[in-house]
Design an enzyme around this catalytic site. Structure first.
Site, short mmCIF file in Angstrom:
data_model
loop_
_atom_site.label_atom_id
_atom_site.label_comp_id
_atom_site.label_asym_id
_atom_site.label_seq_id
_atom_site.Cartn_x
_atom_site.Cartn_y
_atom_site.Cartn_z
N HIS A 393 -64.17 -31.74 -70.23
CA HIS A 393 -64.63 -30.37 -70.52
C HIS A 393 -63.51 -29.52 -71.11
O HIS A 393 -62.32 -29.89 -71.13
CB HIS A 393 -65.15 -29.71 -69.24
CG HIS A 393 -64.12 -29.57 -68.15
ND1 HIS A 393 -63.18 -28.57 -68.13
CD2 HIS A 393 -63.89 -30.31 -67.03
CE1 HIS A 393 -62.43 -28.68 -67.04
NE2 HIS A 393 -62.83 -29.75 -66.36
N CYS A 411 -60.86 -33.98 -63.29
CA CYS A 411 -61.55 -33.99 -64.58
C CYS A 411 -60.55 -34.19 -65.72
O CYS A 411 -59.34 -34.10 -65.53
CB CYS A 411 -62.32 -32.68 -64.79
SG CYS A 411 -63.75 -32.49 -63.70
#
Length: 494
Positions: A393, A411
């Protein structure tokens, strides 16, 4: 365009162990395109006496509940008599023009017998065997159900017998075409038909396939969710069910099913799907007898396509992601991955979905509110790779660390521009791999699609069709039976 059907290696069934049941009349008809030359109802065969002809033995089983009453049992191998317990053989005459007749008992002089339509229903759990009753040579046996699907079988190397290698379906009408040669080498043939007994009452086991129709990445996994579980301690039912689940592709690849749990199977190729593959999935379960599990029922088929092969490999030690399309590098992206205590999972994952905006909170992954590691952030261009919340992201707050050090909570973060490009480039099923992260290995099945982290030998061992017999290098052994509905009898390695 080439086409094949996949099968998984399997051990040969002991069909003769099922032969303790009785047989029934067969309907005999002219081969397609040939004019009838005999009227079985008249008990005679037309044509010159020297016409080529060959007697066959057709053996099959009938439901025990439909067998002849006590006291009407006879010796096996004689026409019109029933072996108590169920096996029956019938003598069928094949001729040069494909016209046949049922031959009477030896005591009646072996004359042709009128065809009866009220035959006892064949047991779908029993074998179907065709053999020679006199010297000659079987050349071809083709068995199709009412929808044109082929029943797999093997012609013996001696050319004297044929035996089905997959079970018959309940409630089906089958057409049998037999080609043979008499002792002089002259071709003869016959076409026969029979009907199997309907399935027992009650719920029938079905499969729901995934993904939905559409276009996916080269790492997409085919799933089959069963309507009820089939336990591991019933390997026969699992093998029959798995053999009835058919996956085909253009171009062809090698692939296999793997039992994830009692209600779920996954199918994947040995290597990633080639770009632009068309994948078709269908169930042949309808009417298949599954022992204690009852019978299979109808299931919807599935077709999907594979787009360009997109592979994104993140090297956490180098803080860099390399994205390839069909083998060619199309972008190199500075990234940051999980820091100490939050290392990003290593291994191969596939894209599960995409969300343009998502709210990420630390307590969703076990980080308590009030601690220094807690976070609550709106995130853009989030591409999901695990169900537990691992994403690729946009992370504008860590741009300075991207390409330099790992500072995330697991992440993969990148600039907003790179995240937007990645978001628009990838689709569900695309491949995402993380190396040199120091994190735990991606789980195969319980947190997304980690199936590609299972080596091929282990994957085959999860099949009910003998995959454990793969060779030590991981290549599958040659299947001992062709896939259901596969007239060409192609194997995964062809």
């Amino acid at each position: 365009m080439s086409r094949t059907r996949w099968t998984q290696p399997t051990k040969k069934k002991k069909w003769r162990a099922l032969a303790a049941v009785t047989g029934a009349m067969l309907v005999v008809a002219a081969a397609p395109g040939s004019a009838p030359e005999a009227d079985p109802a008249q008990g005679t065969l037309a044509g010159p006496a020297q016409e080529a002809a060959l007697a066959l033995l057709v053996g099959r089983a009938v439901e025990e509940s439909r067998a002849s009453p006590i006291g009407q049992c006879g010796a096996p191998g004689t026409f019109g008599q029933v072996l108590c317990g169920g096996w029956r053989e019938q003598r069928v005459l094949a001729t040069a023009r494909g016209v046949g007749a049922l031959l009477g008992e030896p005591a009646s002089g072996g004359s042709a017998r009128a065809v009866r339509a009220d035959a006892l229903p064949t047991d779908s759990g029993g074998p179907l065997e065709i053999s020679l009753a006199e010297p000659g040579h079987l050349t071809d046996v083709t068995v199709r159900d009412g929808r044109g699907r082929h029943l797999a079988g093997e012609l013996g190397g001696d050319g004297e017998h044929w035996l089905n290698t997959e079970p018959l379906r309940a409630g089906e009408t089958y057409t049998v075409q037999v080609g043979a040669q008499d002792p002089a080498g002259r071709p003869v043939g016959v076409t026969m038909a029979f009907t199997t007994a309907p399935p027992a009452a009650g719920s029938r086991l079905t499969a729901e396939f995934g993904p939905r129709p559409g276009t996916y990445g080269a790492g997409e996994i085919v799933t089959a969710a069963l309507s009820r579980p089939v336990p591991a301690d019933d390997p026969e039912a699992r093998a029959r069910l798995e053999q009835a689940l058919e996956v085909t592709s253009e171009p062809p690849v090698e692939g296999a099913w793997h039992w994830v749990d009692a209600s779920t199977l996954h199918f994947r190729p040995r290597a990633y799907w080639p770009a632009h593959t068309v994948v078709r999935v269908r169930s042949g379960l309808d009417g298949v007898e599954l022992g204690d599990q009852g019978y299979g029922g109808p299931s919807d088929s599935l077709e999907f396509t594979v787009g360009d092969r997109i592979e994104a490999v993140t090297d956490s030690a180098a803080h860099e992601m390399t994205v390839r399309r069909n083998g060619r590098v199309i972008r190199t992206i500075p990234v940051t991955t999980g820091k100490a205590g939050f290392r990003t999972r290593s291994g191969i994952k596939v894209v599960l979905g995409k969300e343009r905006k998502v709210r990420m909170r630390g307590d969703s992954v076990g980080i308590q509110r009030g601690t220094k590691e807690f976070y609550d952030l709106p995130v853009r261009y989030a591409t999901r790779v695990t169900w537990s919340g691992e994403y690729i992201h946009a992370a504008p707050w860590s741009v300075e660390a991207q390409g330099e050090e790992n500072v995330s909570h697991g992440c993969t973060g990148m600039s907003t521009e790179d995240a937007a490009w990645f978001f628009e480039t990838v689709r569900e099923g695309d491949i995402v791999e993380v190396i040199n992260s120091g994190g735990e290995k991606m789980a195969p099945f319980d947190n997304g699609f980690g199936d590609w982290n299972v080596d091929w030998r282990t994957w085959l061992a999860g099949s009910a069709l003998g995959g454990a017999d793969a060779d030590p290098q991981g290549a599958p052994s040659s299947p001992s039976r062709p896939h259901p509905s596969s007239p060409s009898r192609l194997h995964p390695t062809t």
